[in-house]
Design a protein around this motif. Structure first.
Motif, PDB file in Angstrom:
ATOM      1  N   VAL A 127      15.836  -9.543  -2.286  1.00  0.00           N
ATOM      2  CA  VAL A 127      14.511  -9.502  -2.136  1.00  0.00           C
ATOM      3  C   VAL A 127      13.627 -10.546  -3.414  1.00  0.00           C
ATOM      4  CG1 VAL A 127      12.361  -8.032  -2.460  1.00  0.00           C
ATOM      5  CG2 VAL A 127      14.273  -7.271  -1.379  1.00  0.00           C
ATOM      6  N   ILE A 128      13.016 -11.295  -2.968  1.00  0.00           N
ATOM      7  CA  ILE A 128      12.461 -12.490  -3.767  1.00  0.00           C
ATOM      8  C   ILE A 128      10.754 -12.360  -3.592  1.00  0.00           C
ATOM      9  CG2 ILE A 128      12.230 -14.909  -4.523  1.00  0.00           C
ATOM     10  CD1 ILE A 128      14.966 -15.029  -3.031  1.00  0.00           C
ATOM     11  N   PRO A 129      10.047 -11.723  -4.766  1.00  0.00           N
ATOM     12  CA  PRO A 129       8.856 -11.594  -4.393  1.00  0.00           C
ATOM     13  C   PRO A 129       8.217 -12.895  -4.907  1.00  0.00           C
ATOM     14  CG  PRO A 129       9.328 -10.719  -6.643  1.00  0.00           C
ATOM     15  CD  PRO A 129      10.731 -10.941  -5.749  1.00  0.00           C
TER      16      PRO A 129
ATOM     17  N   VAL B 121      14.936 -12.036   1.907  1.00  0.00           N
ATOM     18  CA  VAL B 121      13.489 -11.614   2.100  1.00  0.00           C
ATOM     19  C   VAL B 121      12.720 -12.292   1.118  1.00  0.00           C
ATOM     20  CG1 VAL B 121      11.768  -9.803   2.728  1.00  0.00           C
ATOM     21  CG2 VAL B 121      13.969  -9.529   3.524  1.00  0.00           C
ATOM     22  N   VAL B 122      11.703 -13.171   1.543  1.00  0.00           N
ATOM     23  CA  VAL B 122      10.875 -13.720   0.246  1.00  0.00           C
ATOM     24  C   VAL B 122       9.240 -12.974   0.800  1.00  0.00           C
ATOM     25  CG1 VAL B 122       9.608 -15.662  -0.399  1.00  0.00           C
ATOM     26  CG2 VAL B 122      11.880 -15.975   0.332  1.00  0.00           C
ATOM     27  N   VAL B 123       8.769 -12.038  -0.381  1.00  0.00           N
ATOM     28  CA  VAL B 123       7.660 -11.609   0.065  1.00  0.00           C
ATOM     29  C   VAL B 123       6.430 -12.328  -0.583  1.00  0.00           C
ATOM     30  CG1 VAL B 123       6.377  -9.284  -0.465  1.00  0.00           C
ATOM     31  CG2 VAL B 123       8.993  -9.373  -0.364  1.00  0.00           C
ATOM     32  N   LEU B 124       5.785 -13.020   0.339  1.00  0.00           N
ATOM     33  CA  LEU B 124       4.710 -13.953  -0.016  1.00  0.00           C
ATOM     34  C   LEU B 124       3.309 -13.122  -0.365  1.00  0.00           C
ATOM     35  CD1 LEU B 124       5.460 -16.007   2.893  1.00  0.00           C
ATOM     36  CD2 LEU B 124       5.879 -16.801   0.494  1.00  0.00           C
ATOM     37  N   ASP B 125       3.277 -12.895  -1.688  1.00  0.00           N
ATOM     38  CA  ASP B 125       2.115 -12.150  -2.092  1.00  0.00           C
ATOM     39  C   ASP B 125       0.784 -13.105  -2.527  1.00  0.00           C
ATOM     40  OD1 ASP B 125       0.427 -10.465  -3.231  1.00  0.00           O
ATOM     41  OD2 ASP B 125       1.715  -9.872  -4.847  1.00  0.00           O
ATOM     42  N   ARG B 126      -0.086 -13.064  -1.515  1.00  0.00           N
ATOM     43  CA  ARG B 126      -1.286 -13.805  -1.669  1.00  0.00           C
ATOM     44  C   ARG B 126      -1.013 -15.404  -2.002  1.00  0.00           C
ATOM     45  NH1 ARG B 126      -5.919 -11.127  -5.257  1.00  0.00           N
ATOM     46  NH2 ARG B 126      -5.359  -9.555  -4.159  1.00  0.00           N
ATOM     47  N   CYS B 127      -0.119 -15.719  -1.111  1.00  0.00           N
ATOM     48  CA  CYS B 127       0.320 -17.355  -1.423  1.00  0.00           C
ATOM     49  C   CYS B 127      -0.588 -18.090  -0.727  1.00  0.00           C
ATOM     50  CB  CYS B 127       1.736 -17.671  -0.799  1.00  0.00           C
ATOM     51  SG  CYS B 127       3.205 -16.858  -1.775  1.00  0.00           S
TER      52      CYS B 127
ATOM     53  N   GLY C 177       9.672  -5.837   0.211  1.00  0.00           N
ATOM     54  CA  GLY C 177      10.835  -6.418   0.724  1.00  0.00           C
ATOM     55  C   GLY C 177      11.940  -5.641   0.699  1.00  0.00           C
ATOM     56  N   ALA C 178      12.120  -4.576  -0.070  1.00  0.00           N
ATOM     57  CA  ALA C 178      13.185  -3.564   0.134  1.00  0.00           C
ATOM     58  C   ALA C 178      13.126  -2.778   1.125  1.00  0.00           C
ATOM     59  CB  ALA C 178      13.137  -2.562  -1.135  1.00  0.00           C
ATOM     60  N   SER C 179      11.809  -2.395   1.666  1.00  0.00           N
ATOM     61  CA  SER C 179      11.632  -1.706   2.939  1.00  0.00           C
ATOM     62  C   SER C 179      12.129  -2.466   4.088  1.00  0.00           C
ATOM     63  CB  SER C 179      10.194  -1.514   3.010  1.00  0.00           C
ATOM     64  OG  SER C 179       9.615  -0.353   2.106  1.00  0.00           O
ATOM     65  N   VAL C 180      11.813  -3.810   4.246  1.00  0.00           N
ATOM     66  CA  VAL C 180      12.395  -4.528   5.333  1.00  0.00           C
ATOM     67  C   VAL C 180      13.820  -4.503   5.576  1.00  0.00           C
ATOM     68  CG1 VAL C 180      12.558  -7.021   6.310  1.00  0.00           C
ATOM     69  CG2 VAL C 180      10.349  -5.896   5.415  1.00  0.00           C
ATOM     70  N   LEU C 181      14.415  -4.613   4.386  1.00  0.00           N
ATOM     71  CA  LEU C 181      16.083  -4.642   4.409  1.00  0.00           C
ATOM     72  C   LEU C 181      16.615  -3.304   4.564  1.00  0.00           C
ATOM     73  CD1 LEU C 181      16.145  -7.222   1.332  1.00  0.00           C
ATOM     74  CD2 LEU C 181      16.975  -7.458   3.835  1.00  0.00           C
ATOM     75  N   LEU C 182      16.012  -2.230   4.000  1.00  0.00           N
ATOM     76  CA  LEU C 182      16.487  -0.939   4.367  1.00  0.00           C
ATOM     77  C   LEU C 182      16.484  -0.611   5.947  1.00  0.00           C
ATOM     78  CD1 LEU C 182      14.993   0.759   1.386  1.00  0.00           C
ATOM     79  CD2 LEU C 182      17.520   0.485   1.780  1.00  0.00           C
ATOM     80  N   GLU C 183      15.286  -1.070   6.607  1.00  0.00           N
ATOM     81  CA  GLU C 183      15.168  -0.880   7.780  1.00  0.00           C
ATOM     82  C   GLU C 183      16.424  -1.546   8.892  1.00  0.00           C
ATOM     83  OE1 GLU C 183      11.255  -2.163   9.031  1.00  0.00           O
ATOM     84  OE2 GLU C 183      10.448  -0.462   7.881  1.00  0.00           O
ATOM     85  N   LYS C 184      16.759  -2.710   8.017  1.00  0.00           N
ATOM     86  CA  LYS C 184      17.858  -3.696   8.785  1.00  0.00           C
ATOM     87  C   LYS C 184      19.222  -2.952   8.461  1.00  0.00           C
ATOM     88  CE  LYS C 184      15.366  -7.837   8.918  1.00  0.00           C
ATOM     89  NZ  LYS C 184      15.349  -9.275   8.608  1.00  0.00           N
TER      90      LYS C 184
END
Length: 218
Positions: A5-7, A39-45, A75-82
């Motif tokens: 996970v990369i914010p 997963v890159v979490v794009l926070d208000r980019c 990001g963690a939620s996405v990966l856990l779902e996978k």
């Protein structure tokens, strides 16, 4: 599978190096071909971070929070779902070592707190650098917590409820919850991450502010 996970908030300058390093870690032969999701979490980019993430084959998640705790959790939620069994967290201004994932898993712990190395002290004077390293333990048994170098099993992460929605010190809060739930934690210098010492920190209370505090103590 494993997950990284990369914010990111407007990280087009440093994100390519971060993703190159993460890709090398994901391809390490020591993983024996286990799938690794990034997963890159794009926070208000508002820059080119999304395009860069896609160019490097990373999945993307969009949030509008300017909150690193929420970003890491998303990001963690996405990966856990996978189906990820292990979650590794780093930052967009950081570069993980080639054996980063292998080193985390080799410790056989439920969670791993690693150390960081600063890549360039050019924005700071020698006294600030010396003040930081006087208080920094770069060896096994340290008690540093860095969101740029953190790993946790899916089970342990879910047991804590995950990252709280706070704008700084979310990594410390998660580790405190891991400790409270009797999680086995390896405080290790084996997983290595190189990070930025930039003054223009993306998160108040983050590593940039830690360096500022070191400067005040010099």
């Amino acid at each position: 599978m494993l997950g990284i996970v990369i914010p990111a908030h407007n990280e087009e300058k440093l994100l390519p190096a971060c993703l190159r390093a993460s890709r090398l870690a994901a391809q390490h032969p020591g993983l024996k071909g286990e799938q690794v999701g990034v997963v890159v979490v794009l926070d208000r980019c508002t820059d080119g971070s999304e395009l860069i993430a896609r160019e490097y084959g990373a999945s993307t998640v969009f949030i509008d929070a300017r909150n690193v705790g929420m970003a890491r959790a998303a990001g963690a939620s996405v990966l856990l779902e996978k189906g990820a069994r292990w979650l590794s967290f780093t930052d967009a201004d950081s570069r993980v070592a080639t054996d980063w994932l292998v080193a985390q898993l080799a410790l056989k712990a439920e969670a791993v707190c690693g150390v960081v190395t600063v890549d360039d002290w050019g924005e700071h004077d020698a006294a600030t650098r010396a003040a930081f390293y006087r208080s920094y333990v770069n060896s096994d048994g340290h008690r540093h917590v860095h969101g740029a170098n953190l790993g946790v099993s899916a089970q342990a992460y879910l047991r804590t409820g995950g990252f709280p929605p706070i704008a700084c010190s979310e990594d410390v809060a998660l580790v405190d919850m891991l400790i409270a739930t009797d999680t086995t934690i390896a405080w290790s210098a084996a997983p290595r991450v190189t990070t930025s010492a930039r003054r223009a920190s993306r998160a108040r209370g983050g590593f940039g502010d830690t360096l500022a505090t070191a400067a005040d103590r010099k």
